[in-house]
Design a protein around this motif. Structure first.
Motif, PDB file in Angstrom:
ATOM      1  N   LEU A  61       0.842  -1.205   0.000  1.00  0.00           N
ATOM      2  CA  LEU A  61       0.000   0.000   0.000  1.00  0.00           C
ATOM      3  C   LEU A  61       0.873   1.250   0.000  1.00  0.00           C
ATOM      4  CD1 LEU A  61      -2.757  -1.033   2.586  1.00  0.00           C
ATOM      5  CD2 LEU A  61      -3.029  -0.810   0.098  1.00  0.00           C
ATOM      6  N   TRP A  62       1.932   1.228   0.807  1.00  0.00           N
ATOM      7  CA  TRP A  62       2.827   2.375   0.870  1.00  0.00           C
ATOM      8  C   TRP A  62       3.641   2.547  -0.418  1.00  0.00           C
ATOM      9  CZ3 TRP A  62       3.217   6.619   3.600  1.00  0.00           C
ATOM     10  CH2 TRP A  62       2.526   6.706   4.797  1.00  0.00           C
ATOM     11  N   GLU A  63       3.886   1.458  -1.106  1.00  0.00           N
ATOM     12  CA  GLU A  63       4.589   1.562  -2.380  1.00  0.00           C
ATOM     13  C   GLU A  63       3.819   2.464  -3.341  1.00  0.00           C
ATOM     14  OE1 GLU A  63       6.583  -1.455  -5.652  1.00  0.00           O
ATOM     15  OE2 GLU A  63       4.687  -2.020  -4.704  1.00  0.00           O
ATOM     16  N   ARG A  64       2.521   2.272  -3.403  1.00  0.00           N
ATOM     17  CA  ARG A  64       1.684   3.109  -4.281  1.00  0.00           C
ATOM     18  C   ARG A  64       1.699   4.563  -3.818  1.00  0.00           C
ATOM     19  NH1 ARG A  64      -1.828  -1.541  -4.186  1.00  0.00           N
ATOM     20  NH2 ARG A  64      -3.227  -0.564  -2.670  1.00  0.00           N
ATOM     21  N   GLU A  65       1.686   4.762  -2.500  1.00  0.00           N
ATOM     22  CA  GLU A  65       1.695   6.119  -1.948  1.00  0.00           C
ATOM     23  C   GLU A  65       3.001   6.835  -2.282  1.00  0.00           C
ATOM     24  OE1 GLU A  65      -0.140   9.270   0.112  1.00  0.00           O
ATOM     25  OE2 GLU A  65      -0.940   7.338  -0.565  1.00  0.00           O
ATOM     26  N   PHE A  66       4.107   6.127  -2.138  1.00  0.00           N
ATOM     27  CA  PHE A  66       5.411   6.712  -2.446  1.00  0.00           C
ATOM     28  C   PHE A  66       5.512   7.065  -3.927  1.00  0.00           C
ATOM     29  CE2 PHE A  66       7.277   4.337   1.365  1.00  0.00           C
ATOM     30  CZ  PHE A  66       7.322   5.476   2.145  1.00  0.00           C
ATOM     31  N   LEU A  67       5.113   6.159  -4.788  1.00  0.00           N
ATOM     32  CA  LEU A  67       5.188   6.399  -6.230  1.00  0.00           C
ATOM     33  C   LEU A  67       4.304   7.574  -6.625  1.00  0.00           C
ATOM     34  CD1 LEU A  67       5.162   2.722  -7.559  1.00  0.00           C
ATOM     35  CD2 LEU A  67       7.091   4.321  -7.564  1.00  0.00           C
ATOM     36  N   HIS A  68       3.139   7.663  -6.009  1.00  0.00           N
ATOM     37  CA  HIS A  68       2.212   8.767  -6.301  1.00  0.00           C
ATOM     38  C   HIS A  68       2.833  10.109  -5.935  1.00  0.00           C
ATOM     39  CE1 HIS A  68      -1.584  10.920  -6.732  1.00  0.00           C
ATOM     40  NE2 HIS A  68      -1.405  11.426  -5.517  1.00  0.00           N
ATOM     41  N   ASN A  69       3.719  10.096  -4.936  1.00  0.00           N
ATOM     42  CA  ASN A  69       4.354  11.338  -4.481  1.00  0.00           C
ATOM     43  C   ASN A  69       5.748  11.535  -5.059  1.00  0.00           C
ATOM     44  OD1 ASN A  69       2.686  12.824  -2.157  1.00  0.00           O
ATOM     45  ND2 ASN A  69       2.296  10.617  -1.998  1.00  0.00           N
ATOM     46  N   GLY A  70       6.096  10.752  -6.050  1.00  0.00           N
ATOM     47  CA  GLY A  70       7.345  10.983  -6.771  1.00  0.00           C
ATOM     48  C   GLY A  70       8.588  10.349  -6.184  1.00  0.00           C
ATOM     49  N   VAL A  74      11.893   0.535  -3.972  1.00  0.00           N
ATOM     50  CA  VAL A  74      12.337  -0.831  -4.237  1.00  0.00           C
ATOM     51  C   VAL A  74      11.893  -1.694  -3.064  1.00  0.00           C
ATOM     52  CG1 VAL A  74      14.267  -2.363  -4.733  1.00  0.00           C
ATOM     53  CG2 VAL A  74      14.383   0.037  -5.425  1.00  0.00           C
ATOM     54  N   LEU A  75      11.052  -2.677  -3.331  1.00  0.00           N
ATOM     55  CA  LEU A  75      10.601  -3.605  -2.298  1.00  0.00           C
ATOM     56  C   LEU A  75      11.081  -5.008  -2.641  1.00  0.00           C
ATOM     57  CD1 LEU A  75       6.837  -2.706  -1.658  1.00  0.00           C
ATOM     58  CD2 LEU A  75       8.829  -1.983  -0.347  1.00  0.00           C
ATOM     59  N   GLU A  76      11.533  -5.716  -1.640  1.00  0.00           N
ATOM     60  CA  GLU A  76      11.868  -7.125  -1.827  1.00  0.00           C
ATOM     61  C   GLU A  76      11.397  -7.901  -0.609  1.00  0.00           C
ATOM     62  OE1 GLU A  76      15.537 -10.242  -2.770  1.00  0.00           O
ATOM     63  OE2 GLU A  76      15.992  -8.133  -2.347  1.00  0.00           O
ATOM     64  N   LYS A  77      10.828  -9.067  -0.879  1.00  0.00           N
ATOM     65  CA  LYS A  77      10.339  -9.939   0.186  1.00  0.00           C
ATOM     66  C   LYS A  77      11.182 -11.200   0.213  1.00  0.00           C
ATOM     67  CE  LYS A  77       6.065 -12.067   1.868  1.00  0.00           C
ATOM     68  NZ  LYS A  77       4.618 -12.302   1.581  1.00  0.00           N
ATOM     69  N   SER A  78      11.555 -11.633   1.393  1.00  0.00           N
ATOM     70  CA  SER A  78      12.390 -12.814   1.538  1.00  0.00           C
ATOM     71  C   SER A  78      11.726 -14.041   0.935  1.00  0.00           C
ATOM     72  CB  SER A  78      12.676 -13.075   3.025  1.00  0.00           C
ATOM     73  OG  SER A  78      13.357 -14.293   3.196  1.00  0.00           O
TER      74      SER A  78
END
Length: 356
Positions: A61-70, A74-78
């Motif tokens: 959810l925060w990934e979308r928020e960050f991208l929306h704000n420019g 980079v997210l990685e899951k184990s």
């Protein structure tokens, strides 16, 4: 590092966040990244180290928020079945990032809005340094002695260096670290031994061994959270002790022909027993204020294999000959120890070193 992202050269600062079961704190932590007033390009690099709560869902959810704000994200899951530890998670997040500078942030902590701007400014003037800052602890009444010690170290008289041997850990608290990628690469990243390993202390000592610098911003730039699941509680005290003694011997004692240990009690004797045989021979005395200990006259190291057993005098502190290694904890004697130390008119880092 080879960058495949065509925009990576624009990224000035990568915020490095290791995550493990941090659902409870992520919103506040990540909002503090979004609220930064820094004008340069920010990237957020997060590695989820096998969380079993809802951390990953929140991160998406925060990934979308960050991208929306420019912000670049980079997210990685184990892919593993068990967490591999903070050192591994931080290294993965750094490897995935592309910023010129690295701003470390634990997933349960909160940055002030000016943190990146302030530390970036200092880092530009200190490219080979770990840049730290003052912090506030939450809850406010937790770790009072530790917080007072860390926030009151004086940069001007080199206490960031001279008190690097104490039991409190790095003199710059890890969640406040801001460094250049070049500095990170020079050290070689964090130890990945896993749970029970003080990966920040190992990195800190290696940085100093490589002639790295230390610098602290006077501002409070972080809220440092204290709770029962802090990774600090998984760290082995014996491992920390051994690291401290080794660093003390390599950094300080090797340059001395003789020295005194201030504390003829448990901690002073433990330090003596932990030293190499060569460095034990350099100890000319224990000093103390306790009349009973002084009246004993000597400390005899009964477990030594030497014949006769090593026999070290115990003297009053006013008779102590510098250099001195102090094994007395600060702020625990209503100021009496500090007054006694002041009476000797000694210079910290030259005539004495704290190892408490």
């Amino acid at each position: 590092m080879t960058c495949k992202n065509k925009t990576c050269h624009e990224i000035e600062v990568s915020v490095i966040i290791p995550v493990h079961n941090s659902e409870e704190w992520l919103d506040e932590c990540l909002k503090s990244v979004l609220d930064q007033d820094f004008n340069g390009k920010i990237q957020v690099s997060i590695y989820d180290d096998c969380s079993i709560d809802k951390s990953w869902s929140k991160l998406k959810l925060w990934e979308r928020e960050f991208l929306h704000n420019g912000l670049d994200v980079v997210l990685e899951k184990s892919i593993y079945n068990a967490a591999l530890g903070v050192g591994y998670a931080r290294n993965r997040a750094v490897k995935n990032s592309s910023g010129r500078f690295l701003c470390f942030l634990d997933s349960d902590d909160v940055m002030t809005a000016d943190r990146i701007r302030v530390q970036h400014g200092r880092a530009l003037q200190n490219l080979d340094a770990i840049i730290g800052s003052r912090f506030v602890r939450w809850p406010k009444d937790s770790t009072l002695r530790f917080t007072k010690w860390a926030n009151n170290l004086e940069d001007s008289n080199q206490q960031l260096y001279t008190q690097a041997f104490t039991s409190h850990g790095p003199t710059l608290i890890m969640p406040t670290w801001f460094i250049s990628r070049k500095t990170f690469d020079k050290v070689g990243g964090f130890d990945e031994s896993g749970k029970g390993t003080p990966e920040d202390l190992i990195f800190f000592y290696q940085h100093l061994k490589l002639a790295g610098k230390l610098c602290r911003c006077p501002e409070v730039l972080l809220t440092y959270r204290y709770h029962k699941n802090c990774s600090t509680f998984s760290v082995s005290e014996s491992v920390i002790w051994d690291l401290r003694v080794q660093f003390l011997q390599e950094r300080i004692i090797r340059n001395w022909s003789s020295f005194t240990i201030w504390n003829a009690g448990k901690q002073g004797r433990k330090l003596y027993r932990s030293l190499s045989p060569l460095n034990q021979k350099k100890v000319i005395a224990f000093c103390d204020v306790d009349v009973k200990k002084i009246n004993q006259g000597f400390y005899i190291y009964e477990h030594s294999t030497e014949i006769p057993k090593p026999k070290v005098p115990i003297i009053h502190f006013t008779e102590a000959q510098p250099p001195i290694i102090i094994c007395v904890k600060l702020d625990l004697t209503d100021g009496e120890f500090e007054k006694n130390l002041e009476l000797l008119h000694l210079q910290e880092g030259v005539d004495y070193i704290h190892f408490n």
